[in-house]
Write an enzyme that holds these catalytic residues in place. Structure first.
Site, PDB file in Angstrom:
ATOM      1  N   HIS A  54      -7.700  37.147 -17.859  1.00  0.00           N
ATOM      2  CA  HIS A  54      -7.065  38.311 -17.251  1.00  0.00           C
ATOM      3  C   HIS A  54      -6.475  39.170 -18.367  1.00  0.00           C
ATOM      4  O   HIS A  54      -5.491  38.778 -18.990  1.00  0.00           O
ATOM      5  CB  HIS A  54      -5.980  37.884 -16.257  1.00  0.00           C
ATOM      6  CG  HIS A  54      -6.525  37.135 -15.075  1.00  0.00           C
ATOM      7  ND1 HIS A  54      -7.067  37.771 -13.979  1.00  0.00           N
ATOM      8  CD2 HIS A  54      -6.645  35.809 -14.827  1.00  0.00           C
ATOM      9  CE1 HIS A  54      -7.484  36.865 -13.100  1.00  0.00           C
ATOM     10  NE2 HIS A  54      -7.240  35.671 -13.594  1.00  0.00           N
ATOM     11  N   ASP A 304      -8.471  30.912 -17.721  1.00  0.00           N
ATOM     12  CA  ASP A 304      -7.671  31.573 -16.680  1.00  0.00           C
ATOM     13  C   ASP A 304      -6.369  32.108 -17.284  1.00  0.00           C
ATOM     14  O   ASP A 304      -5.304  32.050 -16.656  1.00  0.00           O
ATOM     15  CB  ASP A 304      -7.406  30.650 -15.482  1.00  0.00           C
ATOM     16  CG  ASP A 304      -6.907  31.420 -14.259  1.00  0.00           C
ATOM     17  OD1 ASP A 304      -6.862  32.671 -14.302  1.00  0.00           O
ATOM     18  OD2 ASP A 304      -6.561  30.771 -13.257  1.00  0.00           O
TER      19      ASP A 304
END
Ligand SMILES: [Zn+2]
Length: 429
Positions: A54, A304
């Protein structure tokens, strides 16, 4: 010309690696070059590839930007990352994915491959412009509503059918929404003791089972994001035994931490640094995930990496944002969980953190063996040091690492992107 001297390729015998024009031009002994990188005792791995990062840009530049996130990636030994689509605006059009792709090129710390959203606005109602994103300059091949689950079975089926046309893959965030309403922590003894709403394993496993069946039915590629339970591993093992086109990832934190962290944190219980989606699970789940990564049932490690500003994390548990940063610590955590335990050797680490994620993302020029003629995407890693994790030393814009206070093995000494150092002596170039 750069020569890397005495590097242990995949942990083997020391060799010199000569680099010219961005490629590995020679591997041998006693090689000379204009610039010398001394690599005594260092392991050389193909540059790491992350399928799940992200970067938060556009929209949440207070948490991370393409510039700061890719710096963190380079510091962690990565030469390519996939940037998740849950930005603001959502990466659901050719325009947004091209913007992110271009920002990655400008930053230059590692390759940035935007992930396209499966549904417009991540709303789970209509398919996004998958074909336009695939045809764009960003050449999107991985599609995900990550952060949210594509819970509608018909939409999921349509997406799987659609991406076949360009050999794409749907990466599912497996979370049955009704079973996880208000969920805070793995449903079990710890959530019971802490009085936090449970997040049952079945909420993940039910979606994975359904999607494996759908992928088989339409003959398409499915990738399962951040597998976190032993039951999920069993389902994926079964799907693979059928010959279905299913791949899966596990995060470093699910390989090392358990839900007991929420109870027994160094600063007391309810420390939201451990709040993450999917939640940390039990010791039995961690054991199953490690074994599955070792035997290849789980194909790869994906970080992640989920940066959040302090005000979103340092609040009470129920109000805190879900997620942890992970790019700068991924390789160390994998060494601790997988190498020190004898489950993977360095060739195995290269396979799970570079070769396979590059293949799943259909990247050319990444995840290739360190051989003559290959692009010089190289990570030099010192496995012998052990250092306490210091969040203030990290280059990510955010500080929400769950490893503060832990001493982890290893350190990325250098990262080279097509022969150009992005990190040298453990510092950004
Ligand atoms: Zn997710």
């Amino acid at each position: 010309m750069i020569v890397i001297r005495n590097a242990r390729i995949l942990g083997g015998e020391p060799r010199d690696i000569l680099i010219a024009n961005g490629l590995i031009s020679e591997i041998g002994a006693g090689l000379g070059g204009d610039t010398v990188i001394e690599a005594d005792g260092l392991i050389a791995l193909p540059g790491l590839v992350d399928l799940h990062t992200h970067l938060r840009e556009p929209g949440r530049e207070d948490a991370e930007t393409v510039e700061t996130g890719t710096r963190a990636a380079a510091m962690g030994g990565f030469t390519a990352v996939h940037a998740m689509a849950n930005t603001s605006p959502v990466a659901d059009t050719a325009g947004v994915v091209e913007q992110v792709w271009r920002r990655g090129q400008e930053a230059g710390h590692c390759d940035v491959h935007p992930v396209g959203a499966v549904t417009s606005g991540l709303e789970g109602k209509h398919l996004a412009e998958l074909g336009a994103m695939a045809d764009s300059q960003a050449r999107v091949r991985v599609f995900s509503d990550d952060g949210k689950c594509v819970s509608d079975a018909v939409l999921m089926r349509r997406a799987l059918e659609y991406v076949k046309a360009f050999d794409g893959v749907v990466a599912q965030h497996a979370q049955e929404p009704r079973l996880t309403e208000g969920a805070q922590l793995n449903e079990g003894e710890v959530s019971g003791r802490l009085g936090l709403t449970g997040w049952p394993a079945v909420a993940e496993e039910a979606i994975i089972a359904r999607d494996c069946l759908l992928a088989a039915h339409v003959g398409s590629r499915l990738h399962v994001c951040h597998v976190s339970t032993a039951g999920s591993v069993e389902i994926i093992r079964w799907a693979k035994s059928k010959g279905w086109n299913v791949t899966a990832e596990v995060t470093p934190h699910h390989l090392l931490l358990t839900d007991s962290c929420a109870e027994a944190s160094p600063v007391g219980p309810y420390n939201p640094i451990y709040k993450v989606n999917p939640p940390l699970r039990t010791h039995e789940d961690v054991t199953a995930l490690r074994e599955a990564l070792a035997d290849g049932t789980i194909d790869c490690v994906a970080t992640d990496h989920a940066p959040h500003p302090v005000e979103d994390k340092e609040t009470e548990w129920a109000a805190a944002a879900m997620g942890m940063i992970g790019l700068e610590t991924a390789l160390s955590v994998v060494q601790e969980a997988m190498v020190e335990t004898g489950l993977l050797d360095w060739a195995g680490v290269a396979d799970r953190m570079s070769v396979r994620p590059a293949r799943i993302g259909r990247l050319s020029g990444q995840g290739l063996p360190l051989e003559v003629g290959a692009p010089a995407n190289i990570t030099l890693y010192d496995p012998a040091v052990r250092t306490p994790v210091d969040p203030t030393a990290m280059v990510s814009r955010s500080r929400n690492t769950p490893y503060e206070g832990l001493t982890l093995p290893g350190r990325v000494v250098a990262t080279l992107l097509r022969g150009r150092p992005t990190v040298l002596d453990g510092k950004l170039v």
